[in-house]
Design a protein around this motif. Structure first.
Motif, PDB file in Angstrom:
ATOM      1  N   MET A  51      -2.083   6.286   2.756  1.00  9.65           N
ATOM      2  CA  MET A  51      -1.066   5.667   2.214  1.00  9.65           C
ATOM      3  C   MET A  51       0.136   6.775   2.321  1.00  9.65           C
ATOM      4  SD  MET A  51      -1.708   2.617  -0.193  1.00  9.65           S
ATOM      5  CE  MET A  51      -3.361   3.548  -0.960  1.00  9.65           C
ATOM      6  N   GLN A  52       1.231   6.299   2.728  1.00  7.68           N
ATOM      7  CA  GLN A  52       2.391   7.362   2.766  1.00  7.68           C
ATOM      8  C   GLN A  52       2.733   7.792   1.418  1.00  7.68           C
ATOM      9  OE1 GLN A  52       5.812   6.476   4.980  1.00  7.68           O
ATOM     10  NE2 GLN A  52       4.585   5.985   7.125  1.00  7.68           N
ATOM     11  N   GLU A  53       3.007   9.029   1.148  1.00  8.98           N
ATOM     12  CA  GLU A  53       3.236   9.486  -0.099  1.00  8.98           C
ATOM     13  C   GLU A  53       4.466  10.610   0.071  1.00  8.98           C
ATOM     14  OE1 GLU A  53       0.546  10.145  -3.653  1.00  8.98           O
ATOM     15  OE2 GLU A  53      -0.944  10.025  -2.137  1.00  8.98           O
ATOM     16  N   PRO A  54       5.308  10.727  -0.714  1.00  9.37           N
ATOM     17  CA  PRO A  54       6.309  11.861  -0.665  1.00  9.37           C
ATOM     18  C   PRO A  54       5.975  13.158  -0.668  1.00  9.37           C
ATOM     19  CG  PRO A  54       6.578  10.749  -2.768  1.00  9.37           C
ATOM     20  CD  PRO A  54       5.480  10.058  -2.024  1.00  9.37           C
ATOM     21  N   LEU A  55       6.375  13.981  -0.388  1.00 12.41           N
ATOM     22  CA  LEU A  55       6.385  15.434  -0.607  1.00 12.41           C
ATOM     23  C   LEU A  55       6.852  15.868  -1.932  1.00 12.41           C
ATOM     24  CD1 LEU A  55       5.965  18.512   0.333  1.00 12.41           C
ATOM     25  CD2 LEU A  55       8.450  18.518   1.330  1.00 12.41           C
ATOM     26  N   ASP A  70      10.977   8.930   2.269  1.00 15.48           N
ATOM     27  CA  ASP A  70      11.624   7.547   2.069  1.00 15.48           C
ATOM     28  C   ASP A  70      11.028   6.558   1.360  1.00 15.48           C
ATOM     29  OD1 ASP A  70      13.696   8.253   3.776  1.00 15.48           O
ATOM     30  OD2 ASP A  70      12.658   7.715   5.668  1.00 15.48           O
ATOM     31  N   GLU A  71       9.684   6.800   1.404  1.00 13.85           N
ATOM     32  CA  GLU A  71       8.742   5.893   0.393  1.00 13.85           C
ATOM     33  C   GLU A  71       8.497   6.487  -1.027  1.00 13.85           C
ATOM     34  OE1 GLU A  71       5.752   4.239   2.548  1.00 13.85           O
ATOM     35  OE2 GLU A  71       6.678   3.482   4.357  1.00 13.85           O
ATOM     36  N   ARG A  72       8.774   5.976  -2.125  1.00 12.96           N
ATOM     37  CA  ARG A  72       8.224   6.664  -3.266  1.00 12.96           C
ATOM     38  C   ARG A  72       7.039   5.797  -3.696  1.00 12.96           C
ATOM     39  NH1 ARG A  72      12.626   7.380  -7.981  1.00 12.96           N
ATOM     40  NH2 ARG A  72      10.677   7.881  -8.933  1.00 12.96           N
ATOM     41  N   ARG A  73       5.982   6.552  -3.733  1.00 14.55           N
ATOM     42  CA  ARG A  73       4.800   5.883  -4.117  1.00 14.55           C
ATOM     43  C   ARG A  73       3.853   6.847  -5.078  1.00 14.55           C
ATOM     44  NH1 ARG A  73       3.243   4.861   0.547  1.00 14.55           N
ATOM     45  NH2 ARG A  73       3.485   2.573   0.663  1.00 14.55           N
ATOM     46  N   TYR A 174      -3.567  -3.321  -2.604  1.00 12.78           N
ATOM     47  CA  TYR A 174      -2.488  -4.235  -2.566  1.00 12.78           C
ATOM     48  C   TYR A 174      -1.532  -3.729  -3.632  1.00 12.78           C
ATOM     49  CZ  TYR A 174       0.637  -8.278  -3.592  1.00 12.78           C
ATOM     50  OH  TYR A 174       1.834  -8.940  -3.762  1.00 12.78           O
ATOM     51  N   LEU A 175      -1.754  -3.211  -4.876  1.00 18.75           N
ATOM     52  CA  LEU A 175      -0.945  -2.995  -5.861  1.00 18.75           C
ATOM     53  C   LEU A 175      -0.304  -1.743  -5.399  1.00 18.75           C
ATOM     54  CD1 LEU A 175      -2.987  -3.822  -8.975  1.00 18.75           C
ATOM     55  CD2 LEU A 175      -0.833  -5.222  -7.948  1.00 18.75           C
ATOM     56  N   ASN A 176      -0.911  -0.662  -4.615  1.00 16.65           N
ATOM     57  CA  ASN A 176      -0.146   0.644  -4.340  1.00 16.65           C
ATOM     58  C   ASN A 176       0.429   0.625  -2.856  1.00 16.65           C
ATOM     59  OD1 ASN A 176      -1.288   2.424  -6.192  1.00 16.65           O
ATOM     60  ND2 ASN A 176      -3.371   1.919  -5.533  1.00 16.65           N
ATOM     61  N   THR A 177       0.488  -0.552  -2.218  1.00 20.01           N
ATOM     62  CA  THR A 177       1.340  -0.761  -1.092  1.00 20.01           C
ATOM     63  C   THR A 177       2.435  -1.361  -0.943  1.00 20.01           C
ATOM     64  OG1 THR A 177      -0.168  -2.152  -0.041  1.00 20.01           O
ATOM     65  CG2 THR A 177      -0.840   0.148   0.333  1.00 20.01           C
ATOM     66  N   TYR A 185       7.035   1.792  -3.697  1.00 13.92           N
ATOM     67  CA  TYR A 185       5.973   1.313  -2.968  1.00 13.92           C
ATOM     68  C   TYR A 185       4.794   1.331  -3.970  1.00 13.92           C
ATOM     69  CZ  TYR A 185       8.416   0.965   1.606  1.00 13.92           C
ATOM     70  OH  TYR A 185       9.217   0.759   2.742  1.00 13.92           O
ATOM     71  N   GLY A 186       4.379  -0.095  -4.256  1.00 11.04           N
ATOM     72  CA  GLY A 186       3.510   0.189  -5.452  1.00 11.04           C
ATOM     73  C   GLY A 186       4.071  -0.100  -6.713  1.00 11.04           C
TER      74      GLY A 186
END
Length: 900
Positions: A51-55, A70-73, A174-177, A185-186
């Motif tokens: 799953m995408q995670e930010p740097l 772009d996606e905060r997870r 589901y809860l993370n995406t 996200y999540g």
């Protein structure tokens, strides 16, 4: 019609019907097999789905500095998700989640009945959590259009997912995406963004609020549509009660809870934007495919307390410079008649909240276009009294600006001239002015006597600062400085950058002056010329004539260099010349040792040869260098003679914690007895510019800087090779480094940097620098543990000017920044001087000639020498006695045993 005929007819119809069903089934199967199944995504990799995670960027002590993507997870394991959060989701999204196998046929029938009753309009969905997960994981394959085909795809993939994953794992994914608005996200990241808390710290009402977001993150968002969000939250709470997840008391308490959601950005422990940008640029170049989405964790060499001190030192120093040169006026002016709100009718008046009056709403609207900058708050001046003013701030507060926050604001004319000193607040402000304010500590006035010090050409005025004075908070009139500054600090034993501030405010100017600004260092470069002179046979006691000199080149062009003070001191010892920063002595020494030798010698410190002018102006610091190149050179003196490579990335990890890169820098090893390396090829550029993929609009052309570039493939090396220690090369002798440090200490004890004595340490050494017309001001200083360089100047070079007769020099403009930072960096640290190396001796000398002092000489001073270059003659008066036959036999040239 008899029974047999009826039976035959029924059987025939049934057969036709079964045949029709078979045909439909075959067609449906063929359609699924040839059309739908080829479009379905593979599910065999779900156990290891990425799953995408930010740097994210951290300091060496784990403080969060920045986040890019772009996606905060924030990934959570199922065991880390609170039960109430799970129950809230199940209540609204899929109450039978643990009973079905990916498709809830009860829900399908219910949705179908609702569809027919509503006149074939979709009123209810039949998507299970597993089906929603398929849309989140495979958006391209499944699609998001409301079509029957999409539902078939979701069902088929959901069945496959249920065969592969456990229910808890499906719920965890589901809860993370799931997307929950505002880049969240999540639910882990949503808790951070909406409540600035971890998920397990929320209340029941907050869990229900978050559970209402998946269906429509925009429409049900508590920030954009609080009324609708509240209705959905309360409905979820009712469902939780009906399903037995909460009792009546918990339900009623949660229903009564107010909306507490706000917009919170990434929760940084500390903002270090210049460092973060260096990391971002490096990652984009070396991990271009997934730099923002790969979940990389980059740990830098930055020390958080020191980074805070560096940024505070830069800002404080630039504010102080700015205040010395006067107030440039309000950033805007509002006419007095425009300060009153426009007339409103009764209906508009009724809509006004009791907490905010129409007048305040009008002021808020005026201030909307003026955003806070660098800790400064925009404010509208409402009233001007005798020695105070009233203002309304961007933060919706009405405040008083006392005279102590106004009296500094002498009108600015130019960088060297100011108007008359203000007597009243009206001399500074006018009603309707829009200005910047900052909260500032006010010191209770207490006179502290100045200690007399020797005045030099680079301001040596002692400070009257007394940190024990109690502080009172008040509002201070401020403005954005036009002048810029930068500070960098590193560990001289391994090159680790401990703190770096590339300017006053990154969000105002992204230009990183530490690695991008090439400026003349002026006298800050002289120590490298002096080191070359020591290598050539000079000593700290060597006397050089500080007198006018004229040079004529082969074209007949005449050059008449001068001292900063335009005064001449005659024969002067080398130590004193460096302490007083005498230009003519530097030029004479370089002329004596030769330009080529000086150039060859300077490249040992890491300076690129093509950057150094091949003439005598090098002695005055005319090359254009970055602060990072300068500090690398000073690190050689601080560590005893070794050239290190500055670096800033300690390690890079993937989301699973696997280390992809671990720094293995060259380190100083004084016990290794390394040979002296004089191969100038070793000083070829290692370029931070190579780390930067492309220039931004704000950037001037990137300057190459000697930064240790991490190797992204380091993890592919054998452990035995990757972990092998690397030793920094020795490029000057330990004797040379020790003597240079000793002379640079004199710059602080008796020279242009005496104000650094307020730190009350005897292990500090350094050098000021001021260029022609005071375009640049520098100070570089160190002890054996830390080396720091400070720079001040305008981005578009112009003179730093003066205040009265006092010019802005390295001593007055840059040294205070260094002191402010080093006070924090050295707090509680023991004094650390490198031990005196073998071959250094102490002799008593005549202070005028630098020769050996006569035994009876009362004004003799001690000086350090390398044994090989120690003086062997007595001062002139003793030699006169010897020549007349009145002195002892050994008066002219004593034996070595007598000296050492």
């Amino acid at each position: 019609m008899n029974f047999r005929m009826i039976f035959a007819r029924t059987l025939r119809i049934s057969l036709y019907f079964l045949l029709l069903l078979s045909i439909i089934a075959i067609i449906a199967y063929a359609y699924l097999k040839t059309v739908i199944y080829p479009q379905l995504p593979p599910t065999d990799g779900l156990h290891n789905i990425h799953m995408q995670e930010p740097l994210r960027v951290y300091s060496k002590d784990g403080a969060a500095l920045a986040e890019f993507g772009d996606e905060r997870r924030k990934l959570l394991k199922f065991e880390e998700i609170p039960e109430l959060m799970i129950q809230a989701i199940l209540s609204i999204e899929d109450a039978r989640f643990y009973q079905h196998h990916g498709v809830d046929f009860h829900g399908v029938v219910r949705a179908g009945v609702s569809f027919i009753k509503s006149g074939f309009k979709a009123r209810q969905g039949a998507s299970t959590i597993t089906m929603q997960l398929t849309r989140n994981l495979f958006p391209k394959s499944i699609g998001r259009e409301k079509k029957l085909e999409r539902k078939f795809k979701e069902m088929l993939v959901a069945w496959e997912i249920e065969k592969i994953l456990s229910k808890n794992k499906i719920l965890e994914l589901y809860l993370n995406t799931i997307f929950l608005g505002h880049r969240a996200y999540g639910f882990g990241s949503a808790a951070n963004i909406y409540y600035d808390k971890e998920l397990d710290q929320l209340t029941l009402a907050q869990y229900a609020m978050l559970a209402g977001l998946p269906k429509a993150p925009s429409a049900n968002n508590p920030l954009r549509n609080p009324k609708r969000a509240l209705e959905r939250r309360n409905y979820i709470l009712k469902r939780m009660q009906q399903l037995g997840f909460i009792d009546t008391q918990g339900y009623e308490a949660a229903i009564a809870a107010p909306i507490t959601a706000k917009r919170y950005r990434f929760s940084k422990d500390f903002d270090a934007p210049y460092v973060a940008e260096m990391v971002r640029t490096y990652m984009l170049k070396n991990y271009p495919e997934d730099a923002y989405t790969g979940g990389y964790r980059v740990y830098t060499s930055i020390d958080t307390p020191l980074q805070k001190a560096a940024q505070q030192a830069v800002r404080k120093n630039l504010f102080d410079y700015d205040h010395r040169h006067g107030y440039r006026g309000a950033i805007a002016q509002i006419a007095i008649e425009d300060l009153l709100p426009p007339a409103t009718d009764n209906e508009q008046q009724a809509l006004t909240t009791e907490a905010v009056s129409p007048q305040e709403q009008h002021w808020q609207k005026i201030l909307e276009k003026y955003a806070p900058k660098a800790g400064l708050t925009p404010a509208l001046v409402l009233a001007v009294e005798n020695q105070s003013a009233q203002a309304y701030t961007w933060k919706h507060e009405q405040v008083t600006i006392p005279w102590s926050g106004l009296k500094w604001a002498t009108p600015y004319i130019n960088d060297s001239s100011r108007g008359p000193t203000p007597k009243t607040a009206a001399d500074v402000l006018t009603v309707g002015d829009i200005v910047f304010l900052k909260p500032a500590p006010q010191k209770v006035e207490k006179k502290v006597a100045k200690k007399p010090t020797e005045t030099t050409q680079e301001d040596t005025e002692a400070s009257t600062e007394d940190l024990s004075v109690p502080l009172i908070k008040y509002w201070h009139l401020a403005q954005i400085p036009q002048v810029e500054g930068a500070l960098v600090s590193l560990n001289p034993k391994n090159g680790a950058i401990l703190a770096l501030s590339g300017g006053f405010n990154f969000y105002h100017s992204k230009f990183n002056r530490i690695i991008q600004a090439r400026r003349q260092p002026g006298s800050n470069f002289k120590p490298f010329v002096y080191s070359a002179a020591l290598d050539h046979g000079y000593t700290p006691a060597s006397t050089i004539n500080d007198a006018p000199v004229v040079f004529t080149d082969y074209k007949g062009k005449v050059w008449k260099p001068n001292n900063y003070s335009h005064h001449f001191t005659g024969p002067t010892r080398m130590r004193k010349a460096l302490a007083k920063s005498l230009n003519l002595i530097s030029i004479r020494m370089m002329h004596e040792i030769g330009v080529q030798k000086a150039l060859d010698y300077a490249t040992r410190f890491g300076f690129e040869r093509h950057r150094l002018p091949p003439n005598l102006t090098l002695a005055l610091g005319t090359p254009e260098l970055t602060p990072l190149e300068i500090i690398r050179g000073f690190a050689v003196f601080a560590n005893g003679g070794y050239r290190i490579k500055p670096w800033f990335i300690e390690r890079i990890e993937n989301p699973q914690g696997k280390i992809l890169y671990q720094a293995n820098p060259q380190v100083v090893c004084r016990s290794c007895d390394l040979p002296l390396e004089v191969d100038e090829k070793a000083a070829l550029p290692m370029g931070l510019a190579a780390l930067l993929k492309e220039k931004t609009v704000e950037e001037i052309e990137i300057a190459k800087s000697p930064v240790f570039e991490p190797d992204p493939q380091n993890n592919s090396k054998p452990d035995s090779e990757a972990n092998q220690p690397q030793y920094a090369p020795r490029i000057i002798t330990p004797q040379n480094a020790w003597l240079m440090t000793s002379m640079l200490k004199s710059v602080i004890t008796e020279g242009t940097a005496v104000r650094a004595k307020r730190l009350k340490r005897n292990d500090l050494a350094g050098k000021t620098g001021t260029t022609n017309d005071q375009h640049d001001a520098w100070f570089s200083g160190f002890n054996a543990d830390i080396v720091t360089t400070a720079w001040v100047g305008f981005d578009q070079p112009r003179s730093l000017g003066r205040v009265g007769r006092k010019r802005e020099t390295g001593s007055s403009a840059a040294l205070p920044m260094w002191i402010h930072y080093m006070r924090v960096a050295l707090a509680g640290k023991p004094q650390h001087n490198l031990p005196r190396p073998a071959g250094i001796v102490t002799l008593r000398i005549d202070p005028e000639t630098g020769l050996l002092a006569r035994p009876e000489q009362s004004n003799a001073i001690s000086e350090y020498f390398e044994r090989r270059t120690a003086p062997t003659r007595y001062a002139q008066k003793m030699e006169d006695l010897y020549m007349s036959g009145q002195g002892p036999d050994d008066a002219g040239s004593p034996d070595a045993d007598q000296l050492f």
